[in-house]
Design a protein around this motif. Structure first.
Motif, mmCIF file in Angstrom:
data_model
loop_
_atom_site.group_PDB
_atom_site.id
_atom_site.type_symbol
_atom_site.label_atom_id
_atom_site.label_comp_id
_atom_site.label_asym_id
_atom_site.label_seq_id
_atom_site.Cartn_x
_atom_site.Cartn_y
_atom_site.Cartn_z
ATOM 1 N N SER A 164 -24.636 -28.193 -26.427
ATOM 2 C CA SER A 164 -23.424 -27.723 -25.769
ATOM 3 C C SER A 164 -22.354 -27.451 -26.818
ATOM 4 N N GLU A 165 -21.278 -26.751 -26.409
ATOM 5 C CA GLU A 165 -20.196 -26.476 -27.354
ATOM 6 C C GLU A 165 -19.585 -27.771 -27.876
ATOM 7 N N ARG A 166 -19.399 -28.729 -26.983
ATOM 8 C CA ARG A 166 -18.825 -30.009 -27.394
ATOM 9 C C ARG A 166 -19.709 -30.692 -28.418
ATOM 10 N N ASP A 167 -20.998 -30.798 -28.123
ATOM 11 C CA ASP A 167 -21.906 -31.487 -29.035
ATOM 12 C C ASP A 167 -22.061 -30.738 -30.352
ATOM 13 N N SER A 168 -22.022 -29.408 -30.301
ATOM 14 C CA SER A 168 -22.133 -28.615 -31.526
ATOM 15 C C SER A 168 -20.951 -28.883 -32.448
ATOM 16 N N ARG A 169 -19.760 -28.955 -31.869
ATOM 17 C CA ARG A 169 -18.577 -29.244 -32.682
ATOM 18 C C ARG A 169 -18.599 -30.680 -33.195
ATOM 19 N N LEU A 170 -19.062 -31.602 -32.350
ATOM 20 C CA LEU A 170 -19.124 -33.002 -32.773
ATOM 21 C C LEU A 170 -20.053 -33.194 -33.967
ATOM 22 N N GLU A 171 -21.139 -32.462 -34.016
ATOM 23 C CA GLU A 171 -22.084 -32.579 -35.123
ATOM 24 C C GLU A 171 -21.410 -32.282 -36.454
ATOM 25 N N ILE A 172 -20.457 -31.360 -36.429
ATOM 26 C CA ILE A 172 -19.759 -30.976 -37.660
ATOM 27 C C ILE A 172 -18.529 -31.835 -37.887
ATOM 28 N N ALA A 173 -17.796 -32.120 -36.816
ATOM 29 C CA ALA A 173 -16.498 -32.772 -36.953
ATOM 30 C C ALA A 173 -16.582 -34.284 -37.135
#
Length: 252
Positions: A164-173
């Motif tokens: 998901s968009e949330r999880d994709s950003r969390l992986e980086i952030a």
């Protein structure tokens, strides 16, 4: 003078002005910042401290004025942190991490009555907690948005894998979010050995014993760790959900 109170004299004022001029001169000679920014910051700080001193003298007798003053501090901190993160309309999300971090710690402080519930105590203590949350929120928000902008391709790759968009950003952030807690960690680790923070010094100058000053300073430091940890976690979630954004020009 037996309490160690620092006298406010023309000599002290002259020393402050001299130090400000030295700082501005070094900045100008070094060419790494605007010297006028240093001068205006010092002048603004002096004016604000004078104004706050006069206000606190008036409000500490009235609980509702103390509460109003704390709300004003929170509002200023929220705007400052939010505008450090972004210049668009999503800046107001900066209020959420500050509230999430400060409210529980302040609630424990009030409920436990660990310190006297007077304006002269509550305003500086809660003010320090708000200030810590401001710093952590601003640092975390800027760092996370910078990281996501620089590694946009990795976010898109994670999306292509079905995250998901949330999880994709969390992986980086998520891996870089902890950098915003480093100043608070360093301050706590080195307290008493490298630095003597403001609460400790202020209480000593006010006549408190070293044990009393140390206990209050410990509360402030541990409270700041809790406040900033919660604030950073909240910023991480807000950024991951895309609630805080930047104009397209800043994303490039």
């Amino acid at each position: 003078m037996g309490s160690g109170t620092v006298p406010v004299t023309p000599v002290l004022g002259a020393v402050v002005v001299l130090l400000l001029v030295v700082a501005a001169a070094v900045v100008r000679l070094g060419g790494f910042a605007r010297h006028w920014a240093v001068i205006t910051a010092g002048a603004r700080g002096a004016a604000q401290l004078l104004l706050v001193s006069l206000i606190i003298t008036s409000v500490v007798r009235w609980p509702w004025l103390v509460a109003a003053f704390i709300v004003v501090m929170f509002a200023v901190a929220a705007r400052t942190a939010g505008r450090r993160i972004t210049r668009n309309r999503t800046w107001w999300w900066g209020a959420v991490p500050i509230a999430a971090g400060v409210a529980p710690v302040a609630g424990v402080l009030l409920a436990s009555r660990a310190v006297p519930l007077t304006g002269l105590v509550l305003i500086p203590l809660i003010g320090q907690l708000i200030g810590g949350a401001l710093t952590a929120t601003g640092l975390a928000g800027r760092r996370l948005l910078d990281e996501l902008a620089q590694r946009r391709g990795e976010v898109e790759a994670a999306l292509s894998l079905g995250l998901s968009e949330r999880d994709s950003r969390l992986e980086i952030a998520r891996p870089v979010a902890g950098t915003a807690l480093v100043p608070a960690l360093d301050q706590t680790r080195t307290v008493g050995m490298v630095t003597l923070p403001g609460a400790f010094v202020g209480m000593l100058l006010g006549g408190a014993s070293p044990i009393q000053a140390g206990a209050v300073q410990l509360f402030v430091l541990v409270g700041l760790l809790a406040v900033e940890a919660v604030a950073i976690a909240a910023v991480l979630e807000i950024v991951a959900r895309g609630l805080v954004t930047r104009p397209a020009a800043h994303q490039a």
